[in-house]
Design a protein around this motif. Sequence first.
Motif, PDB file in Angstrom:
ATOM      1  N   THR A 421       0.838  -1.191   0.000  1.00 49.49           N
ATOM      2  CA  THR A 421       0.000   0.000   0.000  1.00 49.49           C
ATOM      3  C   THR A 421       0.879   1.250   0.000  1.00 49.49           C
ATOM      4  O   THR A 421       1.821   1.341   0.781  1.00 49.49           O
ATOM      5  CB  THR A 421      -0.873   0.006   1.269  1.00 49.49           C
ATOM      6  N   GLY A 422       0.588   2.172  -0.866  1.00 53.56           N
ATOM      7  CA  GLY A 422       1.341   3.421  -0.900  1.00 53.56           C
ATOM      8  C   GLY A 422       2.429   3.454  -1.942  1.00 53.56           C
ATOM      9  O   GLY A 422       3.030   4.504  -2.177  1.00 53.56           O
ATOM     10  N   PHE A 423       2.695   2.320  -2.582  1.00 58.33           N
ATOM     11  CA  PHE A 423       3.716   2.308  -3.625  1.00 58.33           C
ATOM     12  C   PHE A 423       3.037   2.279  -4.982  1.00 58.33           C
ATOM     13  O   PHE A 423       2.176   1.424  -5.247  1.00 58.33           O
ATOM     14  CB  PHE A 423       4.652   1.098  -3.475  1.00 58.33           C
ATOM     15  N   ALA A 424       3.409   3.205  -5.834  1.00 60.22           N
ATOM     16  CA  ALA A 424       2.814   3.275  -7.165  1.00 60.22           C
ATOM     17  C   ALA A 424       3.199   2.038  -7.970  1.00 60.22           C
ATOM     18  O   ALA A 424       4.270   1.472  -7.772  1.00 60.22           O
ATOM     19  CB  ALA A 424       3.312   4.522  -7.868  1.00 60.22           C
ATOM     20  N   ALA A 425       2.295   1.630  -8.866  1.00 57.97           N
ATOM     21  CA  ALA A 425       2.620   0.551  -9.795  1.00 57.97           C
ATOM     22  C   ALA A 425       3.293   1.176 -11.006  1.00 57.97           C
ATOM     23  O   ALA A 425       2.639   1.695 -11.899  1.00 57.97           O
ATOM     24  CB  ALA A 425       1.353  -0.202 -10.190  1.00 57.97           C
ATOM     25  N   GLU A 426       4.627   1.177 -10.986  1.00 58.10           N
ATOM     26  CA  GLU A 426       5.342   1.814 -12.090  1.00 58.10           C
ATOM     27  C   GLU A 426       6.765   1.299 -12.183  1.00 58.10           C
ATOM     28  O   GLU A 426       7.370   0.928 -11.190  1.00 58.10           O
ATOM     29  CB  GLU A 426       5.378   3.340 -11.915  1.00 58.10           C
ATOM     30  N   ARG A 427       7.267   1.292 -13.402  1.00 57.88           N
ATOM     31  CA  ARG A 427       8.681   1.024 -13.594  1.00 57.88           C
ATOM     32  C   ARG A 427       9.432   2.330 -13.393  1.00 57.88           C
ATOM     33  O   ARG A 427       9.009   3.385 -13.871  1.00 57.88           O
ATOM     34  CB  ARG A 427       8.952   0.515 -15.018  1.00 57.88           C
ATOM     35  N   ARG A 428      10.559   2.240 -12.694  1.00 59.11           N
ATOM     36  CA  ARG A 428      11.405   3.419 -12.533  1.00 59.11           C
ATOM     37  C   ARG A 428      12.819   3.036 -12.879  1.00 59.11           C
ATOM     38  O   ARG A 428      13.267   1.927 -12.599  1.00 59.11           O
ATOM     39  CB  ARG A 428      11.345   3.938 -11.090  1.00 59.11           C
ATOM     40  N   ASP A 429      13.547   3.997 -13.466  1.00 59.70           N
ATOM     41  CA  ASP A 429      14.938   3.737 -13.814  1.00 59.70           C
ATOM     42  C   ASP A 429      15.902   4.560 -12.974  1.00 59.70           C
ATOM     43  O   ASP A 429      17.077   4.653 -13.298  1.00 59.70           O
ATOM     44  CB  ASP A 429      15.161   4.004 -15.311  1.00 59.70           C
ATOM     45  N   ASP A 430      15.385   5.139 -11.889  1.00 55.80           N
ATOM     46  CA  ASP A 430      16.236   6.003 -11.067  1.00 55.80           C
ATOM     47  C   ASP A 430      16.390   5.459  -9.646  1.00 55.80           C
ATOM     48  O   ASP A 430      16.755   6.195  -8.735  1.00 55.80           O
ATOM     49  CB  ASP A 430      15.650   7.422 -11.023  1.00 55.80           C
ATOM     50  N   LEU A 431      16.135   4.176  -9.446  1.00 50.98           N
ATOM     51  CA  LEU A 431      16.251   3.603  -8.098  1.00 50.98           C
ATOM     52  C   LEU A 431      17.714   3.327  -7.789  1.00 50.98           C
ATOM     53  O   LEU A 431      18.437   2.774  -8.619  1.00 50.98           O
ATOM     54  CB  LEU A 431      15.443   2.309  -8.007  1.00 50.98           C
ATOM     55  N   VAL A 432      18.149   3.702  -6.603  1.00 50.28           N
ATOM     56  CA  VAL A 432      19.533   3.444  -6.199  1.00 50.28           C
ATOM     57  C   VAL A 432      19.544   2.709  -4.864  1.00 50.28           C
ATOM     58  O   VAL A 432      18.606   2.803  -4.072  1.00 50.28           O
ATOM     59  CB  VAL A 432      20.378   4.738  -6.109  1.00 50.28           C
ATOM     60  N   ILE A 433      20.620   1.992  -4.640  1.00 47.69           N
ATOM     61  CA  ILE A 433      20.718   1.115  -3.476  1.00 47.69           C
ATOM     62  C   ILE A 433      20.566   1.912  -2.175  1.00 47.69           C
ATOM     63  O   ILE A 433      20.081   1.386  -1.174  1.00 47.69           O
ATOM     64  CB  ILE A 433      22.043   0.329  -3.562  1.00 47.69           C
ATOM     65  N   TYR A 434      20.955   3.184  -2.201  1.00 49.82           N
ATOM     66  CA  TYR A 434      20.853   4.011  -0.994  1.00 49.82           C
ATOM     67  C   TYR A 434      19.409   4.388  -0.651  1.00 49.82           C
ATOM     68  O   TYR A 434      19.145   4.916   0.424  1.00 49.82           O
ATOM     69  CB  TYR A 434      21.676   5.295  -1.152  1.00 49.82           C
TER      70      TYR A 434
END
Length: 460
Positions: A421-434
Amino acid sequence: MSGRVAVIGLDCADPNLVLERWLDELPNIRGLVSGGTWGPLRSVDPPITVPAWTCMLTGRDPGELGIYGFRNRQDYSYDALGIADSRAVGIDRVWDHLGRAGKHVIVIGVPQTSPPVPVNGELVSCFLTPDPQKAEYTYPAGLRSEIEALVGLYRTDVRNFRSDDRDRILSEVYEMTEQHFAVARHLLDTRPWDFFMLVEIGVDRLHHAFWRYLDPTHPQYEPEHRYRDVIRSYYQYLDEEIGELLARFDDETAVLVVSDHGAQAMQGAICVNDWLLQEGYLALRDYPSEPTLFKDAAVDWTKTRAWGEGGYYCRLCLNVSGREPEGVVLPSEYENVRAELARRLEALPGPAGPIGTRVYRPEELWLAQRGIPPDLIVYFGNLAWRSNGSVGHARHYTFENDTGPDDANHSLHGLCVISGTGFAAERRDDLVIYDIAPTILARFGLPPVPGMRGCARGLA
Ligand SMILES: [Zn+2]
């Protein structure tokens, strides 16, 4: 926002395989992807298991942690390398913050948790456990007998995974993974948990042992081999195990599936010390008649300006006057020598021409430089080639691995799926381990810890 958080870590799981090529064969992961935020997860530099998981869980970079790989220089002598186990981690991980906030945590197999560290809950150590038959591997200590009553003698890793005995590796990986998930189910069923995290190292071991049967770009690719579906079948098996965990999570549980880096075919190895020798940066009293570990070579330190460590990437160290015991590079020459080495290593060809090596200075990659960082960080072939530390090859590249058969090197992107809950259903290309640690804290309504790199995802 509050609720539980479950993190399923798959060491070395590759985004191209899991999020694209085989996604339709992994129904449980596909279900998380279709309802969640997902994409490749930029790892740290270097993208190596130790320190990558600890960077993920502290929000700090390798330089801030002072952890540059499995083995770290302990001082400026030439041979003092120490294993970076849990005792090397000087910054709280996300479960330490959660424990202080009264949350009950379950931690299984997360790298750099051996020797076991106290948590507000239960912890089972990682692959760095020297020998689970002899060493402590649980917190509290009494958890060990509960685990052994459940699954028998417990494996934290397979024995030597750089071996030609691939049938043994394969059976040990399955035996180990079954144990890890059985312990996970048991703890989830019997403890009042708030935060759960499991890291499975088996993916990494199978990539290193079986990549040549999967990837046509591997120089020793073997099509139609009986091992050709080993990696794919294992991912399918993991997906079933993940399904068993998902059945234990309620609608208020945020579920993350993450990896610390990806994988790529290993094209060969650069014999960095043979090259340094050939180019006059390194001197030996005797040239060995066969490949010899660098620590056993007769180095003439009084005539040596630089040496390199082997591994998935190369740590290049300069022999600096006033710093190393027999240092010869004057501090006034230091920047020029670094610049010259960086330029020449980036231009160094493989057998068939340029390989695209990248060289970095520590200050370019990290916000701080605790402990003893290398003077240069070298990604041979942008990590498609490993660094071979031994000398005596009589040339600067080889297709043999001095530490045993190994088909895969690491790549800079792991994967990330965050569902709940609260997380959009989307692909993202800017996710980083931090981003992972602040995201977990935010899920529990806790602010990011000052100094954490990255930012919370999915919550407006
Ligand atoms: Zn890893």
